[in-house]
Design an enzyme around this catalytic site. Structure first.
Site, short mmCIF file in Angstrom:
data_model
loop_
_atom_site.label_atom_id
_atom_site.label_comp_id
_atom_site.label_asym_id
_atom_site.label_seq_id
_atom_site.Cartn_x
_atom_site.Cartn_y
_atom_site.Cartn_z
N LYS A 1 -47.68 -14.54 -38.05
CA LYS A 1 -47.60 -14.50 -36.80
C LYS A 1 -48.56 -15.60 -36.37
CE LYS A 1 -47.38 -11.55 -32.76
NZ LYS A 1 -47.49 -10.01 -32.38
N ASP B 1 -55.68 -4.14 -26.41
CA ASP B 1 -55.30 -3.97 -27.64
C ASP B 1 -56.08 -4.71 -28.97
OD1 ASP B 1 -53.38 -4.41 -29.91
OD2 ASP B 1 -51.77 -5.47 -28.86
P1 ADP Z 1 -51.57 -6.01 -35.44
O1 ADP Z 1 -51.28 -5.74 -34.05
O2 ADP Z 1 -52.40 -7.13 -35.84
O3 ADP Z 1 -49.95 -5.98 -36.18
P2 ADP Z 1 -52.19 -2.93 -35.60
O4 ADP Z 1 -52.06 -2.59 -34.27
O5 ADP Z 1 -51.19 -2.34 -36.46
O6 ADP Z 1 -52.11 -4.58 -35.90
O7 ADP Z 1 -53.45 -2.60 -36.25
C1 ADP Z 1 -54.02 -2.59 -37.54
C2 ADP Z 1 -55.34 -2.54 -37.63
O8 ADP Z 1 -55.59 -1.30 -37.09
C3 ADP Z 1 -56.14 -2.60 -38.99
O9 ADP Z 1 -57.18 -3.38 -38.90
C4 ADP Z 1 -56.05 -1.09 -39.55
O10 ADP Z 1 -57.14 -0.75 -40.51
C5 ADP Z 1 -56.39 -0.47 -38.18
N1 ADP Z 1 -56.26 1.00 -38.01
C6 ADP Z 1 -55.09 1.54 -38.27
N2 ADP Z 1 -55.38 3.02 -38.24
C7 ADP Z 1 -56.73 2.99 -38.25
C8 ADP Z 1 -57.63 4.17 -37.91
N3 ADP Z 1 -56.94 5.49 -38.08
N4 ADP Z 1 -58.95 4.05 -37.49
C9 ADP Z 1 -59.34 2.69 -37.58
N5 ADP Z 1 -58.72 1.66 -37.66
C10 ADP Z 1 -57.30 1.81 -37.98
MG MG Z 2 -50.36 -5.59 -32.29
#
Ligand code: ADP
Ligand code: MG
Length: 689
Positions: A183, A307
Site C-alpha cells: 500500500k 489510527d
Molecule cells: P494496518 O492499518 O497497517 O493494516 P492494523 O490496524 O491491522 O494495521 O494494525 C496492525 C498492528 O496492530 C500490528 O503492528 C499488530 O501487531 C498490532 N496489534 C494487533 N493486535 C494487537 C494487540 N492486541 N496488542 C498490540 N498490538 C496489536
Molecule cells: Mg488501518
C-alpha cells in the site's frame, strides 16, 4: 449572460488570442476562461483550483505554489499556501466514485461489502438483516487477512499467488517473491519514492519512467502494484462470497485521508482487476467516525480519530453535520508514515535479545533464531495488551558450541512500556502538534475514537487519554471499525436507490440555498417525524442588511436543481462585513408534515418565519424518480458543487486580503487580486440568479 457568452465576453474584452483559448479549453474544458484570465497575470494555478475535475492537479499545484515566487508579499504568500493546503485536503476528501447507476439493484443474489485495505491487514465487513455491520471471517476463522502476497510454485509446479497467512508462512524461504506493505507504493510515481523506502524491503522495487512496480523473480516479469493489491481483494471477494453464500460485486473501499488522486485511482483499478465495482472510496477516519455515529440521531459532532496501524500513525478530526454519510468530512489530518505497532515489536525483540545475552548459555543468534524472536515478540506484544506479565519459552535454541538449549524468561508490561518511551514520545509530539492546529482548536471534539490493531496497547490508550483529556472509545474492535464503517457506507449507497418511503418520515432532504447555488441540507430524507434541525449561516456580501431564505427539497447538490418550496426575506440583520453576522435557520416538521422555517439574526434578534404545507405531498413514484435522478446526476452534481465551493473559497480568499493588516501589497499582487475579484463577479453574474 450564459457561459458561452461569458467566454466570448472575456475573449473580446481581454483581447485574448483565440488559439490560446482553444488550447486551454482543450486541456481544462470549461474553466479555461479562468485559465486565460489568470494567464494574463502569470499565475495559472488558480485555473487548477477552479477546475473541479482535477483534484490530483490541485495537489500538484499546491507543490508548485510552494516554489512560486510570484507573491513577494509574505503575508499574502502565507495565506495563499494555507488556502491551497485546505483545498488539497478537501479535494482529496471529496474524491469519491459514485457509480450507483450501474447497479442492478433488483438482484437479491448480490451482497455489498466494505473493505479496509490496510498496509498490514485487510478486513471485509457486511451489514446483516438488522443493519448491523459484521466482519467476515476468513477460511482459517481469523477475521484479519494479512496484506501479504507471494508468488509460489504450486503442486503441479505451476506458479500461483498465495495470499495472507499462507504467504507469511513461506516468506522466510521466498523473500524476493513475498510482497508486503505494498500500500505504501500504490499509485506512487517514481519521483515520489525515496531510495531509503525502497531499501527497506527484501523484494525488488522496479521503477520505470513513471510508476513504481515490483519485479517478481519467479514470474520473470514486472508486477504492477495494482495487480498485487488485486490479489488481496480477490481473496477477500472469494472468501466473502463463500461465507455469505451470495455473489459480491459492489464494494466500498477505505483509503487514508491523505491519499492523492493517483493513489485513489490505482486503488480503484486494483478493485476492478479483482472483479469488484467500487461504489465509493471513503477515507479511513471518516469510515471509523461513521461506524461510531451510525446510531446517532442528527446534530453536529466532531470526532478525533487516532489510527495506530502496523507501520503508520494517523490522526484526523472528522466533522459530521448529520447522520448521512455526505455530512461527514475530514477537517484536518496529520500522520507519520514510518511509525506504528511494528516499532513496539522491535522494542520487545531487543528486550528478549538482551535477556538471552544475559543468560548463562551462549545462544547462537542466527537468522532462524532472530526470526523466531520476532514472531514471539509480536505475540508477546499482543498478550501484554491484556496481561500484566507473560512468560516466554524458547525450547530448542542452538548454542555457539553446536548444542541445544532451552530458554525462558518473563516479561512485564512495565518493562515493555519503559523500553519504548522513545516511540511514545514521538507519538505524543505528533498528537500535541495536531491539537495545537487552529482548525482543531476551533472545532472542539467531543469524542475520541481508537483505530488500528496497535491502538489497543494500554500505553497508547493512556497517552491519548492524558493528551486529549477524554476517555478514548474502543467499543468497536479497533481492527474492525474501519471496515464496519465501509460496510455501513455500502449500505448507505445501496439504500439511496432502494429505500422505500414510509409516511411518517421526510421523503426527500430539505434545505436552503446558499452562496454559489449550493444546497445546504438541514433535514435529511427518511428522518422520522416530528423533527427539528438548526444550522447557522452568515452573509456573503459586506454590509448586507437582509438575506433571502430559499427553501428547497431534493437530493441534488445544486439548490436550483431541487424542488423550490418557498422563500422569505429576513430584514434588519447585523450590519457588518461578510461572514460576520450569524443567522440561525431552524426547520421544524410536526406530525402532520407541516414544515416551519424560522430565521433569527443572533445579534439583532430580528426574526421571520414561514409555514410550508406541501413538503410531504409527493407521490411515491415521483419521489423515486427524483431519487433516481439524483443518483444518475451524482457525478456531475458533485463536480458542480465542488466548483461552486471553490468559487466561494476564492471569494473568501480575496476577502482575507482586504482584511490584511499589512497593506503593503505589490502592484503585481494587487493586479492578481483584482483579477480574482473580476473573475468572481463574472462567475456570479453568469452562473447565478
Ligand atoms: P494496518 O492499518 O497497517 O493494516 P492494523 O490496524 O491491522 O494495521 O494494525 C496492525 C498492528 O496492530 C500490528 O503492528 C499488530 O501487531 C498490532 N496489534 C494487533 N493486535 C494487537 C494487540 N492486541 N496488542 C498490540 N498490538 C496489536
Ligand atoms: Mg488501518
Amino acid at each position: 449572460m450564459d457561459r458561452s457568452e461569458f467566454l466570448d465576453f472575456i475573449i473580446k474584452n481581454k483581447k485574448i488570442d483565440k488559439k490560446v483559448f482553444d488550447l486551454s479549453k482543450k486541456i481544462t474544458d470549461f474553466p479555461a476562461c479562468y485559465s486565460i484570465l489568470i494567464k494574463l497575470d502569470g499565475s495559472d494555478f488558480i485555473n487548477t483550483i477552479l477546475n473541479p475535475s482535477s483534484y490530483g492537479e490541485i495537489a500538484i499545484a499546491g507543490g508548485d505554489i510552494k516554489k512560486h515566487n510570484e507573491f513577494k508579499n509574505k503575508d499574502l504568500r502565507e495565506k495563499l499556501l494555507k488556502f491551497i493546503d485546505d483545498l488539497v485536503e478537501r479535494a482529496q476528501e471529496n474524491f469519491t466514485y459514485q457509480t450507483y447507476a450501474d447497479r442492478n439493484e433488483d438482484d437479491s443474489n448480490y451482497m455489498t461489502i466494505g473493505i479496509d485495505l490496510g498496509t498490514t491487514n485487510t478486513i471485509a465487513s457486511y451489514t446483516d438483516e438488522d443493519g448491523k455491520a459484521n466482519s467476515i471471517p476468513m477460511k482459517n476463522g481469523e477475521r484479519i487477512l494479512p496484506s501479504v502476497v507471494a508468488v509460489v510454485k504450486g503442486k503441479s509446479k505451476k506458479l500461483k499467488f498465495e495470499v495472507g497467512q499462507n504467504a507469511i508462512w513461506q516468506q522466510k524461504n521466498n523473500p524476493l517473491d513475498t510482497f508486503y506493505s505494498v500500500k505504501r507504493f500504490i499509485g506512487r510515481r517514481t519521483s515520489e519514492v525515496s531510495p531509503s523506502l525502497i531499501e527497506k524491503y527484501p523484494y525488488k522495487i522496479e521503477l520505470d519512467q513513471e510508476k513504481v512496480g515490483i519485479s517478481s523473480p519467479k514470474l520473470k516479469r514486472r508486477l504492477e502494484i495494482e495487480e498485487v493489491s488485486a490479489q488481496i481483494l480477490m481473496t477477500i471477494k472469494a472468501n466473502s462470497e463463500q461465507f455469505l453464500g451470495k455473489k459480491v460485486k459492489d464494494c466500498v473501499i477505505t483509503v487514508p485521508a491523505y491519499f492523492d488522486n493517483n493513489q485513489r485511482v490505482a486503488t480503484k483499478n486494483a478493485a476492478e482487476i479483482a472483479g469488484l465495482n467500487v461504489l465509493r472510496l471513503i477515507s479511513e477516519p471518516t469510515a471509523a467516525a461513521f461506524a461510531y455515529d451510525i446510531s446517532k440521531k442528527g446534530s453536529n459532532s466532531n470526532t478525533l480519530v487516532l489510527d495506530l496501524g502496523g507501520g503508520t500513525f494517523d490522526i484526523s478530526l472528522v466533522r459530521s453535520e448529520g447522520t448521512d454519510l455526505d455530512s461527514f468530512s475530514v477537517i484536518h489530518t496529520l500522520g507519520e508514515r514510518e511509525l506504528g505497532g511494528d516499532d513496539y515489536t522491535s522494542s520487545i525483540e531487543k528486550l528478549i535479545i538482551e535477556k538471552m545475552k544475559g543468560s548463562e548459555s551462549t545462544i547462537n543468534l542466527d537468522k532462524n533464531v532472530l526470526n523466531l524472536i520476532r514472531e514471539e515478540a509480536n505475540k508477546a506484544k499482543h498478550l501484554l495488551s491484556f496481561q500484566e506479565e507473560i512468560e516466554l519459552n524458547f525450547p530448542h535454541l542452538p548454542t555457539s558450541s553446536n548444542g541445544i538449549v532451552s530458554f525462558s524468561c518473563s516479561l512485564t508490561r512495565k518493562e515493555f512500556e519503559t523500553s519504548c518511551t522513545k516511540i511514545n514520545d514521538q507519538l505524543a509530539s505528533i498528537i500535541k502538534k495536531f491539537l495545537a492546529v487552529d482548525k482543531v482548536k476551533k472545532n472542539k471534539f467531543t469524542k475520541v475514537v481508537l483505530v488500528g490493531g496497535a491502538s489497543r496497547m494500554p500505553v497508547f490508550t493512556n497517552l491519548v487519554k492524558n493528551l486529549t483529556k477524554l476517555k478514548p472509545q474502543i467499543d468497536i474492535n479497533p481492527d474492525e471499525v474501519v471496515s464496519h464503517g465501509a460496510a455501513y457506507c455500502g449500505k448507505y449507497c445501496v439504500s439511496a436507490v432502494v429505500e422505500k418511503t414510509i409516511i411518517d418520515v421526510t421523503p426527500l432532504t430539505l434545505g436552503v440555498h446558499t452562496l454559489g447555488d449550493i444546497y445546504s441540507p438541514l433535514i435529511s430524507s427518511n428522518t422520522a417525524l416530528p423533527t427539528r434541525k438548526s444550522k447557522d449561516f452568515t452573509t456573503a456580501k459586506d454590509y448586507q442588511t437582509n438575506v433571502d431564505i430559499r427553501v428547497y427539497q431534493g437530493e441534488r447538490k445544486i439548490a436550483s436543481d431541487n424542488i423550490f418550496l418557498d422563500n422569505f426575506k429576513l430584514f434588519d440583520i447585523q450590519r457588518g462585513k461578510a461572514g460576520i453576522p450569524s443567522i440561525n435557520v431552524t426547520f421544524q416538521i410536526d406530525m402532520d408534515g407541516i414544515l416551519t422555517v424560522t430565521a433569527i439574526d443572533k445579534s439583532t434578534k430580528a426574526k421571520q418565519s414561514i409555514e410550508i404545507t406541501n413538503s410531504l405531498n409527493l407521490g411515491y413514484e415521483e419521489i423515486e424518480k427524483l431519487k433516481k435522478e439524483a443518483i444518475e446526476m451524482a457525478d456531475e452534481d458533485i463536480q458542480k458543487k465542488v466548483y461552486s465551493e471553490r468559487v466561494n473559497e476564492l471569494f473568501n480568499w480575496k476577502q482575507q486580503f482586504d482584511d490584511l493588516e499589512n497593506k503593503k501589497i505589490s502592484t503585481k499582487d494587487k493586479l492578481i487580486i483584482d483579477k480574482v475579484e473580476t473573475c468572481i463577479d463574472k462567475i456570479h453574474k453568469s452562473d447565478l440568479d
